[in-house]
Design an enzyme around this catalytic site. Structure first.
Site, PDB file in Angstrom:
ATOM      1  N   ARG A 180      40.568  23.040  83.543  1.00  0.00           N
ATOM      2  CA  ARG A 180      40.206  22.136  84.640  1.00  0.00           C
ATOM      3  C   ARG A 180      38.739  22.336  85.034  1.00  0.00           C
ATOM      4  NH1 ARG A 180      43.793  20.072  88.123  1.00  0.00           N
ATOM      5  NH2 ARG A 180      42.570  20.587  89.945  1.00  0.00           N
ATOM      6  N   ARG A 184      28.939  24.692  82.163  1.00  0.00           N
ATOM      7  CA  ARG A 184      27.787  23.836  81.857  1.00  0.00           C
ATOM      8  C   ARG A 184      26.558  24.647  81.448  1.00  0.00           C
ATOM      9  NH1 ARG A 184      28.926  21.171  86.908  1.00  0.00           N
ATOM     10  NH2 ARG A 184      30.509  19.573  86.572  1.00  0.00           N
ATOM     11  N   ARG A 258      53.985  27.586  93.797  1.00  0.00           N
ATOM     12  CA  ARG A 258      53.074  28.322  94.667  1.00  0.00           C
ATOM     13  C   ARG A 258      52.974  27.550  95.978  1.00  0.00           C
ATOM     14  NH1 ARG A 258      52.569  33.134  94.364  1.00  0.00           N
ATOM     15  NH2 ARG A 258      50.460  33.241  95.220  1.00  0.00           N
ATOM     16  N   ARG A 289      39.876  30.644  99.463  1.00  0.00           N
ATOM     17  CA  ARG A 289      38.705  29.823  99.782  1.00  0.00           C
ATOM     18  C   ARG A 289      38.766  29.410 101.237  1.00  0.00           C
ATOM     19  NH1 ARG A 289      40.377  24.786  95.731  1.00  0.00           N
ATOM     20  NH2 ARG A 289      42.544  24.742  96.362  1.00  0.00           N
ATOM     21  N   GLU A 312      42.240  29.537 103.304  1.00  0.00           N
ATOM     22  CA  GLU A 312      43.428  29.216 102.496  1.00  0.00           C
ATOM     23  C   GLU A 312      43.958  30.477 101.821  1.00  0.00           C
ATOM     24  OE1 GLU A 312      42.848  25.849  99.826  1.00  0.00           O
ATOM     25  OE2 GLU A 312      44.047  26.862  98.303  1.00  0.00           O
ATOM     26  N   TYR A 361      50.787  19.610  87.575  1.00  0.00           N
ATOM     27  CA  TYR A 361      49.591  19.920  88.354  1.00  0.00           C
ATOM     28  C   TYR A 361      48.683  18.694  88.269  1.00  0.00           C
ATOM     29  CZ  TYR A 361      45.774  23.167  89.772  1.00  0.00           C
ATOM     30  OH  TYR A 361      44.764  23.822  90.412  1.00  0.00           O
ATOM     31  N   ASP A 363      46.012  15.798  89.662  1.00  0.00           N
ATOM     32  CA  ASP A 363      45.006  15.385  90.640  1.00  0.00           C
ATOM     33  C   ASP A 363      45.397  14.013  91.200  1.00  0.00           C
ATOM     34  OD1 ASP A 363      43.410  17.594  90.417  1.00  0.00           O
ATOM     35  OD2 ASP A 363      42.187  16.759  88.810  1.00  0.00           O
TER      36      ASP A 363
HETATM   37  N1  UDP Z   1      39.394  29.232  89.404  1.00  0.00           N
HETATM   38  C1  UDP Z   1      38.806  30.473  89.423  1.00  0.00           C
HETATM   39  N2  UDP Z   1      37.766  30.700  90.280  1.00  0.00           N
HETATM   40  C2  UDP Z   1      37.302  29.747  91.107  1.00  0.00           C
HETATM   41  C3  UDP Z   1      37.901  28.479  91.098  1.00  0.00           C
HETATM   42  C4  UDP Z   1      38.958  28.240  90.238  1.00  0.00           C
HETATM   43  O1  UDP Z   1      39.211  31.365  88.702  1.00  0.00           O
HETATM   44  O2  UDP Z   1      36.340  30.028  91.866  1.00  0.00           O
HETATM   45  C5  UDP Z   1      40.509  29.003  88.452  1.00  0.00           C
HETATM   46  C6  UDP Z   1      41.857  29.420  89.034  1.00  0.00           C
HETATM   47  O3  UDP Z   1      42.650  29.942  87.974  1.00  0.00           O
HETATM   48  C7  UDP Z   1      42.410  28.101  89.515  1.00  0.00           C
HETATM   49  C8  UDP Z   1      41.882  27.101  88.487  1.00  0.00           C
HETATM   50  O4  UDP Z   1      40.603  27.631  88.128  1.00  0.00           O
HETATM   51  O5  UDP Z   1      43.806  28.107  89.545  1.00  0.00           O
HETATM   52  C9  UDP Z   1      41.755  25.672  88.978  1.00  0.00           C
HETATM   53  O6  UDP Z   1      40.959  25.626  90.144  1.00  0.00           O
HETATM   54  P1  UDP Z   1      40.783  24.307  91.010  1.00  0.00           P
HETATM   55  O7  UDP Z   1      39.691  24.528  91.989  1.00  0.00           O
HETATM   56  O8  UDP Z   1      40.665  23.145  90.097  1.00  0.00           O
HETATM   57  O9  UDP Z   1      42.160  24.241  91.772  1.00  0.00           O
HETATM   58  P2  UDP Z   1      42.665  23.226  92.897  1.00  0.00           P
HETATM   59  O10 UDP Z   1      41.477  22.729  93.653  1.00  0.00           O
HETATM   60  O11 UDP Z   1      43.427  22.161  92.180  1.00  0.00           O
HETATM   61  O12 UDP Z   1      43.541  24.076  93.742  1.00  0.00           O
END
Ligand code: UDP
Length: 387
Positions: A180, A184, A258, A289, A312, A361, A363
């Site tokens: 996901r 870059r 989860r 976060r 969160e 999962y 979006d």
């Molecule tokens: N992830 C990570 N570090 C970060 C952000 C994301 O390791 O700083 C990994 C983590 O395994 C997570 C996945 O990337 O489950 C997807 O993150 P995303 O932000 O896409 O999740 P969402 O916003 O859908 O909760």
């Protein structure tokens, strides 16, 4: 309570249910009843204005609209205008803040280098080769991440965050979760690559009010599937977006989910973290976060002298908790297949979908796209029945 001549019942007033209800009402010209167990529409996209500060808060965590699918972008703009917001995420590791996803800025800051775009791929390839067997395809999240960014960046930015979010060893998680996130070789710090991104100009609540606004749609909140289950006429098509295991009373066992918990605080300063989403990469910080909602709408100006921040926390979902993310392990996938087989055999009038009903999962844009696909099949069936 359920009219005996009802043709379409939608269970769940989130995005998947909303798109289907809207399409059925607008395109088929048929009445739709929507039941929703919560006291609001919008599912987890729901937002509400905090009365004390006037700031729009995303009750179930920040939702950014982003898509590359033309039919989804065309469809959703019938119900809202979008701002030009492009999401950027920062992540804190050992007291320093880096851009996320990992790109040239993060790599150069982390290693104290000044690599040029043309040098990154080779650098990462050398780092990745130190920690992985190049001939073996990555079998899990850890191997995939190490193959993409090398072990030091994986351990700094991915390992701890992933542990906190999933409470599982990243070696037990599927590689797909990490794909996901783009990696870059330039200074583009956008979180998403999609060409179309933004926030609903007047907020998610207004978007959902418009989506469910057709006069042929009736929404009843505070009503769950179990309240109506035995009373749905067999001729009624049910579009179910609740958890699939709940639909069958967990009779084959519970699918693993989860959950999330948010700790919301109003702070007496105009800006607490300087950005909308700040990740915490280290396991020593218990939250994954923090969301500062006012930054999602810079076009609304400073929005007062105080701000709202929500931290969160990820947690195991126990009965009664809101399920957020499916846990895509082989065991859960096997159980899902059994529930799907039961659905096909025992309930041909029920289509399950969305994040919960599909145990996927998804979006927001993929959810809309899926619902539009389901509607095309319904329309064909509706035509054949000559209703
Ligand atoms: N992830 C990570 N570090 C970060 C952000 C994301 O390791 O700083 C990994 C983590 O395994 C997570 C996945 O990337 O489950 C997807 O993150 P995303 O932000 O896409 O999740 P969402 O916003 O859908 O909760």
């Amino acid at each position: 309570m359920i009219p005996s001549d009802l043709k379409y019942l939608v269970v769940g007033a989130g995005l998947w249910g909303g798109v289907l209800a809207e399409r059925i009402a607008s395109e088929l010209g048929v009445r739709v009843l929507v039941i929703e167990k919560r006291d609001h529409i919008g599912g987890n996209c729901h937002s509400a204005v905090d009365p004390a500060t006037g700031i729009e808060c995303h009750v179930y965590g920040t939702h950014i609209f982003h898509t590359s699918i033309p039919r989804v972008w065309d469809y959703i703009r019938k119900f809202t205008e979008f701002t030009s917001y492009r999401h950027k995420v920062l992540t804190e590791h050992k007291g320093r803040v880096y851009p996320m996803p990992i790109g040239l800025a993060t790599i150069n800051m982390f290693y104290g280098l000044n690599l040029r775009p043309g040098e990154v791929a080779d650098f990462i390839r050398r780092e990745a080769a130190k920690g992985a067997d190049a001939d073996k395809p990555p079998a899990n999240l850890e191997e995939k991440a190490v193959s993409l960014i090398g072990r030091p960046l994986y351990e700094a930015f991915i390992k701890g965050y992933t542990w906190k979010q999933w409470e599982k060893d990243p070696r037990e998680l599927p590689a797909g979760i990490i794909t996901r996130l783009p990696v870059r070789c330039n200074y583009n710090c956008d979180y998403f690559d999609d060409p179309w991104q933004g926030m609903p100009l007047r907020g998610y609540a207004a978007l959902f009010t418009a989506l469910f606004g057709h006069p042929l749609i009736e929404v009843r909140t505070g009503v769950s599937w179990v309240d109506v289950a035995g009373r749905v006429p067999p001729s009624c098509t049910v579009l179910y977006s609740g958890p699939l295991d709940e639909l069958f009373g967990y009779s084959l066992g519970g699918l693993e989910w989860r959950g999330l918990r948010f700790e919301r605080e109003t702070l007496p300063c105009p800006d607490a973290q300087g950005t909308s989403v700040l990740n915490q990469a280290d396991v020593e910080i218990p939250w994954t976060r923090s969301h500062e909602f006012k930054h999602l709408h810079p076009e609304r100006g400073p929005q007062g002298d105080s701000t709202v921040v929500a931290r969160e926390y990820s947690r195991t979902c126990t009965p009664g908790d809101e399920p957020y993310y499916p846990v895509n392990t082989p065991q859960n996938q096997a159980l899902l297949d059994k529930y799907r087989a039961r659905l096909a055999a025992e309930a041909p009038n029920i289509t399950a979908g969305g994040r919960l009903g599909g145990y996927r999962y998804l979006d927001m844009d993929k959810t809309i796209d899926d619902a539009l696909g389901v509607f095309e099949r319904l329309r064909a069936a509706h035509g054949e029945r000559g209703v």
